[in-house]
Design a protein around this motif. Sequence first.
Motif, mmCIF file in Angstrom:
data_model
loop_
_atom_site.group_PDB
_atom_site.id
_atom_site.type_symbol
_atom_site.label_atom_id
_atom_site.label_comp_id
_atom_site.label_asym_id
_atom_site.label_seq_id
_atom_site.Cartn_x
_atom_site.Cartn_y
_atom_site.Cartn_z
ATOM 1 N N CYS A 1 -11.621 -9.758 -17.501
ATOM 2 C CA CYS A 1 -10.435 -9.018 -17.951
ATOM 3 C C CYS A 1 -10.707 -7.522 -17.891
ATOM 4 C CB CYS A 1 -10.070 -9.431 -19.382
ATOM 5 S SG CYS A 1 -8.683 -8.481 -20.063
ATOM 6 N N THR A 2 -9.784 -6.795 -17.214
ATOM 7 C CA THR A 2 -9.951 -5.348 -17.098
ATOM 8 C C THR A 2 -9.094 -4.615 -18.110
ATOM 9 O OG1 THR A 2 -8.185 -5.224 -15.479
ATOM 10 C CG2 THR A 2 -10.423 -5.548 -14.625
ATOM 11 N N GLY A 3 -8.323 -5.363 -18.875
ATOM 12 C CA GLY A 3 -7.464 -4.741 -19.884
ATOM 13 C C GLY A 3 -6.254 -4.060 -19.285
ATOM 14 N N CYS A 4 -5.803 -4.523 -18.110
ATOM 15 C CA CYS A 4 -4.668 -3.872 -17.443
ATOM 16 C C CYS A 4 -3.372 -4.097 -18.203
ATOM 17 C CB CYS A 4 -4.536 -4.353 -16.005
ATOM 18 S SG CYS A 4 -3.941 -6.061 -15.864
ATOM 19 N N ASP B 1 -1.083 -6.460 -17.760
ATOM 20 C CA ASP B 1 0.014 -7.100 -17.012
ATOM 21 C C ASP B 1 0.501 -8.380 -17.697
ATOM 22 O OD1 ASP B 1 -0.200 -5.142 -15.200
ATOM 23 O OD2 ASP B 1 -0.868 -6.406 -13.504
ATOM 24 N N CYS B 2 -0.433 -9.061 -18.361
ATOM 25 C CA CYS B 2 -0.089 -10.351 -18.954
ATOM 26 C C CYS B 2 0.776 -10.203 -20.198
ATOM 27 C CB CYS B 2 -1.361 -11.117 -19.313
ATOM 28 S SG CYS B 2 -2.531 -10.155 -20.302
ATOM 29 N N VAL B 3 0.661 -9.060 -20.891
ATOM 30 C CA VAL B 3 1.324 -8.924 -22.192
ATOM 31 C C VAL B 3 2.842 -9.156 -22.111
ATOM 32 C CG1 VAL B 3 1.721 -7.402 -24.171
ATOM 33 C CG2 VAL B 3 -0.539 -7.502 -23.095
ATOM 34 N N GLY C 1 -14.974 0.590 -26.519
ATOM 35 C CA GLY C 1 -13.700 1.240 -26.242
ATOM 36 C C GLY C 1 -12.848 0.563 -25.195
ATOM 37 N N GLU C 2 -13.370 -0.466 -24.548
ATOM 38 C CA GLU C 2 -12.585 -1.178 -23.540
ATOM 39 C C GLU C 2 -11.484 -1.988 -24.193
ATOM 40 O OE1 GLU C 2 -14.184 -3.224 -19.676
ATOM 41 O OE2 GLU C 2 -15.713 -3.242 -21.262
ATOM 42 N N LYS C 3 -10.435 -2.262 -23.422
ATOM 43 C CA LYS C 3 -9.383 -3.117 -23.950
ATOM 44 C C LYS C 3 -9.444 -4.477 -23.265
ATOM 45 C CE LYS C 3 -5.962 0.004 -25.797
ATOM 46 N NZ LYS C 3 -4.630 0.547 -25.661
ATOM 47 N N LYS C 4 -9.187 -5.509 -24.060
ATOM 48 C CA LYS C 4 -9.175 -6.870 -23.515
ATOM 49 C C LYS C 4 -7.958 -7.608 -24.048
ATOM 50 C CE LYS C 4 -13.429 -6.641 -21.761
ATOM 51 N NZ LYS C 4 -13.678 -6.693 -20.320
ATOM 52 N N ALA C 5 -7.508 -8.586 -23.269
ATOM 53 C CA ALA C 5 -6.378 -9.412 -23.726
ATOM 54 C C ALA C 5 -6.875 -10.466 -24.705
ATOM 55 C CB ALA C 5 -5.713 -10.074 -22.532
ATOM 56 N N PHE C 6 -6.098 -10.678 -25.768
ATOM 57 C CA PHE C 6 -6.406 -11.725 -26.730
ATOM 58 C C PHE C 6 -5.206 -12.643 -26.908
ATOM 59 C CE2 PHE C 6 -9.907 -8.997 -27.643
ATOM 60 C CZ PHE C 6 -10.905 -9.859 -28.123
ATOM 61 N N ALA D 1 1.980 -18.590 -17.677
ATOM 62 C CA ALA D 1 2.544 -17.442 -16.948
ATOM 63 C C ALA D 1 1.554 -16.292 -16.893
ATOM 64 C CB ALA D 1 3.846 -16.989 -17.611
ATOM 65 N N CYS D 2 0.784 -16.101 -17.951
ATOM 66 C CA CYS D 2 -0.181 -15.003 -17.988
ATOM 67 C C CYS D 2 -1.223 -15.182 -16.888
ATOM 68 C CB CYS D 2 -0.828 -14.940 -19.362
ATOM 69 S SG CYS D 2 -1.397 -16.537 -19.984
ATOM 70 N N GLY D 3 -1.636 -16.425 -16.695
ATOM 71 C CA GLY D 3 -2.609 -16.703 -15.642
ATOM 72 C C GLY D 3 -2.044 -16.421 -14.265
ATOM 73 N N GLY D 4 -0.769 -16.706 -14.102
ATOM 74 C CA GLY D 4 -0.127 -16.508 -12.803
ATOM 75 C C GLY D 4 -0.027 -15.050 -12.412
ATOM 76 N N ILE D 5 0.054 -14.154 -13.401
ATOM 77 C CA ILE D 5 0.260 -12.733 -13.089
ATOM 78 C C ILE D 5 -1.059 -11.954 -13.059
ATOM 79 C CG2 ILE D 5 0.527 -11.772 -15.451
ATOM 80 C CD1 ILE D 5 3.115 -11.108 -12.774
ATOM 81 N N CYS D 6 -2.079 -12.473 -13.695
ATOM 82 C CA CYS D 6 -3.334 -11.733 -13.853
ATOM 83 C C CYS D 6 -3.951 -11.393 -12.492
ATOM 84 C CB CYS D 6 -4.333 -12.542 -14.677
ATOM 85 S SG CYS D 6 -5.927 -11.717 -14.835
ATOM 86 N N PRO D 7 -4.195 -10.102 -12.211
ATOM 87 C CA PRO D 7 -4.733 -9.745 -10.889
ATOM 88 C C PRO D 7 -6.190 -10.187 -10.690
ATOM 89 C CG PRO D 7 -4.461 -7.782 -12.274
ATOM 90 C CD PRO D 7 -3.939 -8.938 -13.064
#
Lengths: 446, 645, 137
Positions: free
Chosen positions: B575-578, B580-582, B598-603, B614-620
Amino acid sequence: MVEKYDALVIGGGVAGMESALVLADAGYKVLLVEKSPSIGGKMAELSKVFPTTDCAGCIISPKIAATSKHPNIKMMTYSEVKEIYKEDEGKFKVKVLKRPRYIDEDACIGCQRCEYACPVLVPDEYNYGLVARKAAYIYFAMASPRIAQIDLDNCILCGRCERVCPTEAVNFLQQPEELEFEVKAVILATGFKPFDAALKTEYGYGKYPNVIHALEMERLLAPSRPYNAVLRPSDGKIPDKVAWVLCVGSRDKSLGNPICSRVCCMYSAKQAILFSAAQLLADLTVYYMDIRAFGKGFEEFYNMAEDMGIRFVKGKVAKIEETENNNLIVRVENFETGEIEEEEYDMVVLAIGLLANSDVIKVFKNVNVELDPYGFINQFDVNANPVLTNVKGVFVAGCASGPKDIPDSIVEAGAAAAQCIDYLYELGYKISKVETAEPEGVVSGK
Amino acid sequence: MVNDRIGVYICHCGGNISDVVDVYKVVEAVKDMPEVAVAREYMFMCSDPGQKLIEDDIKNYNLNGVVVASCSPHLHELTFRGAVQRGGLNPYLFEQINIREHSAWVHKHEPEAATEKAIRLVRSGIAKVSLARELSTIRVDMEPKVLVVGAGIAGIRAALDLAKADVEVYLVEKQPFIGGRVAQGYGAYPSGRMGSEIIKELIEELKKEESKIKLFTNAEIKSLGGTIGKFHVVVQVNPRYVVGNCSNFNDAIEKCPIEVPDEFNYGLTKRKAIYYPYEGAYPELPVIDMENCNKCGECVKICGGAINLEQEAETVEFDVSTIVLATGFNPYEPKEGEFGYKQFEGVITLPVFERLMALSNGKLTYNGKEVKEIAFIYCVGSREKDGEHEYCSRYCCTATLNASLAALEKYNDLRIYHIYRDIRAYGKYERYYEEAGKKGELFLRYVPEEPPVVEKEGDKLIVKVKDQLTFGEEIELPVDMVVLSVGMEPRNEDVFQMLRVPFSRDGFLQEIHPKIRPVETAIGGVLICGTCQAPRDTVETTASASAVAAKTETYTLKGYTELEPFIAEVDAEKCTGCGDCVPECPTEAIELKEVAGGEKKAFINEVLCIGCGACGGICPEEAINLRGYRYDQLRKMIDAMVEEV
Amino acid sequence: MAEENFKPKILIFAAEMAYRAADMAGLTKSEYPSTTYIVRIPCASLLRPELILYAFQKGFDGVFVASSGPDCPFMGEKCVDKTAKRVEKAYELLKEHGIEGERLVLSGVCSTCVETIVGKTEELEKTLEELGPIKKS
């Protein structure tokens, strides 16, 4: 000490199992008593079921499995409720007779070695005598519990079963046992009795070998069927011209059953569809008075049968006669043409009706469970609460209160469970969450 | 880690599968795969011995995965998971492959191709299980709180049954009064009791449970969200304009100057703008129909503070753990000209006829004229093979016979004709058919190709019918009234859309399976009963309502239920913390959080996640996987399916 | 041009409702091409465009994304848009890899839409017969 249960369910067919499962899932302890050697009831005998043509075994076997495995259900098969005393609201004293299987139930592993070893052959009642079974046998393939029994009436006491049994389960000295229980409520799910086709003498059942009744046809069509094909009894030939005669023992005052049996139109259409799927060119005719395809998806199913080329003739079959080669001449008054017609068939299936099976009311010793004019358990508040009987704390589900199909029976079984729960609550027997909130076998993940 | 000791089970389904698919060949084709420890075929995998086979093999072969190839997982996935679990294996190391509905039944004329397909499908199942991981269900607390939508006989029955088992019920009814169509009907069969009386008795019971049943009438559901265990409900309670009690409501009603057609009586009578639909209606407060009220204030003069013409709608919000839909049906409204409907005076539908009977004492009169001869035409809006309603509406035959017998008893010298296709007075209802015949009511049978024709001649209606019972004789019946025995039509309620409950082909709501799970829908925690599911009579309706209560109680009395563990999972390394999934998540279950450095990650919030993926489908970065449907599993399935057989 | 005896292999990604429709196709004894393989997924929005490309690269001649359409039990109408975006991206990927776009179809299939799932599959088969087998990479 007398064992106590929250509810007694009499009858382990599809309705009884459903009531027991719902009560048990809600957290109540249930005693389920079944007369025959296995739970499953009539549905376990059927081939496929309308209007979805799911195989009956596929639908009922998980229910059988769930019932026999449920921690809240005590199942007694090959047993009969003998006496019920209602001592008070929420207090029924029950006597159950457990018949001997001549097999130690705890020891038997269902390996069938006794069955293979037994030299005696007798007609198999599960298959309506279409094939034979042994005197030591397991009731049917999907039976639950999967325990053998010895039919002592036909046993020759040769002792072969005893010698081959790997767990020393055979016990010829086993005696009937009478057990006492106390329960808080009772659900009657005793089902129906099929009409005895021989009573309709004009149709020659029992006299002409190729006149069979619908439950026999169910066995011939079932996936677990005896010959893996529909064969006519007289010569084992695959019939290619078959007639179904509806309303045999239903809508017939002269035979004492004026009412309609609700399922015969549809099961006959289904049997014809199943038969036609295996025998594409078969010539199939259904003689009916009215086609009663009334339930969800039924009319569509009936239309499909017609589209498959199955002939539906509105008419009354007056008589069936046999030819020299065991074919059958069906004499019918065709209501559409007004003609008396005669037609020859290889085989005729009698769509027998569903009769009341209410002997269970006799076990109530100090209360009177009322019957309706047709001998079914009376539905005391039929419109507003169809599963109540006239006795508080005694409920009815499925065909015990009148002929009905499987979906309707299952729904009623759920309803009976609901009324039973309400009755228990009214008496203060509430489910305590602390007791039951234990995770039931929740599997831990990584 | 790869699961490399998989048990594979091919079901015959008692011929359903094995008549087309060569199950032995399937076993042969997979038994030597490196991941497979044992492969078998069996008559009924779902049976007790079939399940036992799996349990025993798990122990004997120390299996770490199971594949069953049989019917649709919608039928038996739970069954087999149970067996796998009893065998001591995590139930999610299991996959059911559908070779019945998806192979044997759809390729029955190509047994070889069906077999080849089955092999590929089974191999894909093995591939999937080989990469499966242990999962555990998510436990959801079930508070004893239930929403019941619709307060006809089904909704009332369900609410009562639930309340008696200490469940808190929110009973929401659109109309200002409860009781639905049963209250409107005449005599109910088979008890012969008046519909309104049956409802009155239920209302008496309802009053006793007032502390547990919160009744909202004149109320609409504005929004419905959430999932099983926690649905959030917003109800708008529309103003009744009658806000308190008054002993003089009857005077107020009499003084009201407005008269409009009374819909309870299908316009056969008039009512005031302030009204009760019928004696004994519940709630006991009348209602003011603001569409027609002119705010003259006459009623206020009499009842004072009990009436507030400026009352406003209120919004009520609450949470429930399950929802019961008991929204009922609509009677079919015949088209203009269908059997003379709305074309000739005296052609009415059965529900209108029942109201007419309730209102006509002594003589049966319609528009001031006495009715002596009545023809009932059956199957109007039902059994149209290629038409709009292919289904049979089930209750109409008996209801029509019942109404005709009641009419015969109530009025002298009626002459009654039944023009029918098949009389479907099933079961014990046969007695209505028999009795009608005995009482001299006449039966004529038509076939759908030649339906009866209704014409007008002078002051008589003429019904022309080609009667099958007299072998096609053309019969003309001069009658005063034609009653169309109309079927039931499905309603389309906003709540269906809000909950996305699936429909059957006939347009009614669809149960999961009529025999296995007859009162549940595909949407977890949403149950159905009564005529929103299928045409039914009152007996069958109340039975299904009680069955719904029982099913609900299996959750609420226990206090919890378990949900599938198929939720999304983030690989924090990828996860790059972009972010897109949110916005992609339909339930706002994803949040970006700062982690050490300081990095951001999806939770992912496990309770909110509904498992769409859907989140998996969009994740780059392919950093999100849906448990149970991970991308490495799907790729391996594809690999397995293209491999030569 | 169509080759002799070419039976195109079709992968169907069937979301919840489409899977039910496929079940119902079985129940109603419908028939459709036998070289079709259904993979069950909860919702079509899960599909990564790369996964669709992967199927072609591995040898499938066609892919049918059978979504639940607006009947999606997870997100209703929103599903239509989300899935369309995935498939659009997949088309771009196919183009980059020289794979004909006609090999990929998307359709919403409701739980009773037997005709849709059967019809679309048959249509796709016809298209693929015209196009011939996919070149394996």
